[in-house]
Write an enzyme that holds these catalytic residues in place. Sequence first.
Site, PDB file in Angstrom:
ATOM      1  N   ARG A  25       0.874  -1.180   0.000  1.00 27.93           N
ATOM      2  CA  ARG A  25       0.000   0.000   0.000  1.00 27.93           C
ATOM      3  C   ARG A  25       0.900   1.215   0.000  1.00 27.93           C
ATOM      4  NH1 ARG A  25      -5.273   1.366   3.558  1.00 27.93           N
ATOM      5  NH2 ARG A  25      -6.066  -0.027   1.946  1.00 27.93           N
ATOM      6  N   HIS A  58      -7.552   0.943  -6.265  1.00 28.92           N
ATOM      7  CA  HIS A  58      -7.687   0.018  -5.133  1.00 28.92           C
ATOM      8  C   HIS A  58      -8.377  -1.254  -5.646  1.00 28.92           C
ATOM      9  CE1 HIS A  58      -7.689  -1.352  -1.133  1.00 28.92           C
ATOM     10  NE2 HIS A  58      -8.561  -0.554  -0.566  1.00 28.92           N
ATOM     11  N   GLN A  66     -10.071  -3.993  -3.240  1.00 25.89           N
ATOM     12  CA  GLN A  66     -11.354  -3.572  -2.677  1.00 25.89           C
ATOM     13  C   GLN A  66     -12.466  -3.710  -3.714  1.00 25.89           C
ATOM     14  OE1 GLN A  66     -12.202  -2.288   0.620  1.00 25.89           O
ATOM     15  NE2 GLN A  66     -14.191  -2.803  -0.265  1.00 25.89           N
ATOM     16  N   ASP A  79     -17.582   6.659  -0.961  1.00 24.70           N
ATOM     17  CA  ASP A  79     -16.311   6.551  -0.245  1.00 24.70           C
ATOM     18  C   ASP A  79     -16.074   7.906   0.419  1.00 24.70           C
ATOM     19  OD1 ASP A  79     -13.777   5.762   0.644  1.00 24.70           O
ATOM     20  OD2 ASP A  79     -12.828   5.881  -1.337  1.00 24.70           O
ATOM     21  N   CYS A 123     -16.277   1.190   1.033  1.00 27.45           N
ATOM     22  CA  CYS A 123     -15.076   0.389   1.316  1.00 27.45           C
ATOM     23  C   CYS A 123     -14.626   0.514   2.755  1.00 27.45           C
ATOM     24  CB  CYS A 123     -13.955   0.795   0.362  1.00 27.45           C
ATOM     25  SG  CYS A 123     -13.376   2.485   0.569  1.00 27.45           S
ATOM     26  N   ARG A 131     -13.154  -8.917   1.774  1.00 29.88           N
ATOM     27  CA  ARG A 131     -11.752  -8.625   1.472  1.00 29.88           C
ATOM     28  C   ARG A 131     -10.915  -9.870   1.714  1.00 29.88           C
ATOM     29  NH1 ARG A 131      -9.793  -3.461   1.625  1.00 29.88           N
ATOM     30  NH2 ARG A 131      -7.985  -4.460   0.708  1.00 29.88           N
TER      31      ARG A 131
END
Length: 309
Positions: free
Chosen positions: A107, A134, A137, A226, A265, A293
């Site tokens: 990340r 991402h 996700q 988000d 998310c 996830r």
Amino acid sequence: MRHFLDLATPGKAALRAILDEAHRRKAARAGKPRGAVDDDAPLAGHVLAMIFEKPSTRTRFSFDVGIRQLGGTSIVTSSSDMQLGRGETVADTARVLSRFVDAIMIRTAAHETVEGLAEFGSLPVINGLTDLSHPCQAMADLMTVEERLGQSVEGTCWAWVGDGNNMAHSLIEAASVMGFDLKLGVPHGYDPDQAVMATACARGGSIDVVRSAVAAVEGAKVVVTDTWVSMGQADTKDKASAMKPFAVTPLLMSKAAEGAVFLHCLPAHRGEEVLDQVIDGPASAVWDEAENRLHVQKAIMLWCLGKIG
Ligand code: CP
Ligand code: NVA
């Protein structure tokens, strides 16, 4: 070498194989303790390096538990604890880690860092979030929608409301690869990346940007939002006021299709991009989405290491 840097490169068959494996493995281990290894222990003897330049709860825990459930082990570190954090090059880091571990999940802010590890290492690299995208996700989102709607995501109708950010980019790619419709309700000045949009539309995706939240959600079976301020972004008053009409409220959800699913998310900023009544309400699938996830990332690791697809 199979990397998981974005959703376009692996292709539709790979994404389908990953989703199918995630559904199958989730069902197969129902009722087992979280730390129990899957019966076939397909990654026994494998080590995953997890490198974090930004904070994480879900990505950190789900990858770590996931590799253990597959029979492997992990090394978790922040990039500031590595020589990478004081100037060792991405290329040299990739070469060295390739001698110790079997795969890297990272990340980081700059997407180029993920690409550099993939270019100079001799092991699979997984994008655990960059400023650009991402993808892990987004795969959990697809899995969750398939569970909730009881059908493939193909041909479904999705709405994104809020900032045109990294999550939006991965869902744009997902829509164009898997074949679902995506309307993005985004205020002026906060559009998704033009290159991401253009590539997805050229691939044949039905992807549109609209300027009202209601126009985005009308007819949608899935409503996604988000945070308005992603990690590393400036939190400005201008942005907050531009985003306000794009908050997901019970009224906005009532304009979506009957039985629409709400996704986020996480982490959520309750009272900003989503109200409690929505995230805690019957349309919300956010806790399944978080759990997924784990299941989807196990399948991504298996795909990267050539065990499926
Ligand atoms: N959704 C997500 O990636 O969460 P974390 O930032 O907690 O990993
Ligand atoms: N867009 C958010 C996602 C967090 C998981 C961010 O980048 O901060």
